[in-house]
Design an enzyme around this catalytic site. Structure first.
Site, PDB file in Angstrom:
ATOM      1  N   CYS A 108       0.825  -1.211   0.000  1.00 34.56           N
ATOM      2  CA  CYS A 108       0.000   0.000   0.000  1.00 34.56           C
ATOM      3  C   CYS A 108       0.861   1.264   0.000  1.00 34.56           C
ATOM      4  CB  CYS A 108      -0.976  -0.049   1.174  1.00 34.56           C
ATOM      5  SG  CYS A 108      -2.347   1.119   1.020  1.00 34.56           S
ATOM      6  N   HIS A 162      -3.884  -5.189  -0.039  1.00 37.55           N
ATOM      7  CA  HIS A 162      -3.570  -5.705   1.293  1.00 37.55           C
ATOM      8  C   HIS A 162      -3.628  -7.232   1.328  1.00 37.55           C
ATOM      9  CE1 HIS A 162      -3.636  -1.924   3.738  1.00 37.55           C
ATOM     10  NE2 HIS A 162      -4.210  -1.505   2.628  1.00 37.55           N
ATOM     11  N   GLU A 190      -2.568  -9.149   3.618  1.00 34.69           N
ATOM     12  CA  GLU A 190      -2.871  -9.654   4.961  1.00 34.69           C
ATOM     13  C   GLU A 190      -4.371  -9.793   5.162  1.00 34.69           C
ATOM     14  OE1 GLU A 190      -3.930  -5.583   5.336  1.00 34.69           O
ATOM     15  OE2 GLU A 190      -2.136  -6.478   4.457  1.00 34.69           O
TER      16      GLU A 190
END
Length: 414
Positions: free
Chosen positions: A266, A359, A361
């Protein structure tokens, strides 16, 4: 503040559009950039994501707060949204994991919100006109004349030019141990993660793969990073305009010159772009939500991914190309958003470095891109082993792990 309050509230946008509703969370005034998030789930992860600092978040999902809040699902040490806009909040939470109600947590942390507004109309307005400055005014503040409220909004800071990463970063370094997240073997690597607005799930993803993570503040320079003798360096997500992060960009250039493997997510992707000499620009309304389609151009796979960004890297889609700062060699755009062709990833061909704009994660969100953590561990492996080519393997990154279903087993629930 109960969701059944009769206190008035108003959302005012800088172009003069006004939406009236009732107070939600704390009473008072909240100013920031009005943006929308399309995630159907994960409201707690959204409000505690430091990348939302300085923003009024409009939830497009109509029902918010149904499962309450709990300590385990927080992505940071506090709520970071500047203000919160919902249509139909839960009257009371109903979930076995709930430790409290969302509106009560908002009130406790002084976050001003508004409920009972047409979030679809607000979203359509922002999609057509672009993200813009806004204000939520509740209680006595909502009783002021509209002209005064619009004036207060137009006097607020724009997101362009705002340096926010150092305002949300961790104050002191800390370490995340693999053993704390289920890893039973020896530590595979030492990783330094520069916290530009780090979400807690990110070091978790590294740790469960046997990587010890040394989280350092956004102000850490190359000397502080190098002193930990890391196998790799990671730059996290974060808020604000990447053009303001000159200190972090210079640190990243030192990382690249050292030959240390680098991975960015990001804001970290935007800073890699600027470190290589590319520019960044502000998107009209940004990408925020957990359902964004991204093409991995090297494998041809389409991934459904979680996003939260209002800026993007200005790099040519045709490549590879030589980086504007030629000392860093060749670079290619590795991932592209299928909705609008925005750059979603960079891959350095002559340096052990890559990044993605989204993202992996994914808290909350899909886990299609979790293999990127494995990819970076493999990159650190290859660099440590002294293989001739330190760049990323162009083969299918998921390999046998996908075929065996191991990736899903590792993810668990968050």
């Amino acid at each position: 503040m109960s969701s059944t309050t009769t206190e008035p509230a108003v959302l005012v946008l800088e172009d003069g559009r006004v939406f009236r509703g009732r107070a939600y969370g704390a009473l008072g005034t909240a100013l920031g950039e009005a943006v929308f998030s399309t995630g159907m789930t994960g409201y707690q992860e959204t409000i505690t994501d430091p990348s939302y600092a300085g923003q009024l978040v409009v939830q497009t999902a109509p029902h918010i707060g149904n499962t309450g809040v709990n300590a385990a699902d927080a992505e940071s040490r506090r709520i970071w949204v500047a203000g919160y806009v919902v249509r139909d909040p839960a009257r009371r939470p109903s979930n076995w994991r709930a430790e409290g109600a969302l509106d009560e947590q908002l009130a406790a942390q002084g976050v001003v919100g508004i409920q009972d507004v047409d979030t679809r109309a607000i979203t359509r307005h922002l999609r057509d006109r672009g993200a813009m400055r806004g204000g939520i005014f509740s209680g006595d503040a909502a009783r002021r004349p509209d002209a005064e409220l619009v004036a207060a909004v137009t006097a607020a800071e724009r997101m362009e030019g705002r340096a926010l990463a150092e305002t949300v970063t961790v104050p002191e370094p800390y370490v995340v141990e693999p053993a704390e997240h289920g890893w039973e073997g020896e530590v595979r690597h030492e990783l330094v993660a520069v916290d530009l607005g780090l979400k807690s799930m990110t070091p978790h993803r590294f740790a469960e793969r046997g990587v010890r993570v040394h989280v350092v503040p956004a102000t850490a320079g190359w000397e502080q990073i190098a002193a930990r003798r890391p196998s790799g360096v990671f730059f996290s997500n974060g808020p604000g305009d990447p053009a303001t992060a000159e200190r972090q960009i210079e640190t990243l250039r030192a990382v690249l010159r050292s030959g240390t493997p680098f991975f960015g997510i990001c804001f970290g992707n935007q800073l890699l772009g600027r470190a290589l000499g590319f520019g960044t620009y502000k998107l009209v309304f940004g990408h925020r939500g957990i359902n964004q389609p991204v093409l991995d151009r090297r494998t041809g796979r389409v991934e459904i991914t979680a996003h939260n960004h209002g800026f993007a890297v200005d790099a040519p889609l045709e490549g590879p190309v030589t980086a504007p700062l030629e000392e860093f060699g060749r670079v290619e755009v590795s991932h592209v958003c299928l909705n609008d062709d925005v750059v979603e990833g960079l891959n350095c061909l002559d340096l052990p470095a890559f990044s993605v704009q989204y993202h992996p994660e994914a808290a909350a969100g899909p886990h299609d891109a979790s293999y990127l953590f494995d990819r970076f561990v493999e990159l650190m492996d290859s660099h440590r082993d002294g293989r001739a080519d330190p760049t990323i393997d162009n083969a299918d990154p998921r390999g046998a792990q996908d075929a065996q279903g191991a990736g899903a087993a590792q993810e668990g629930q968050h």
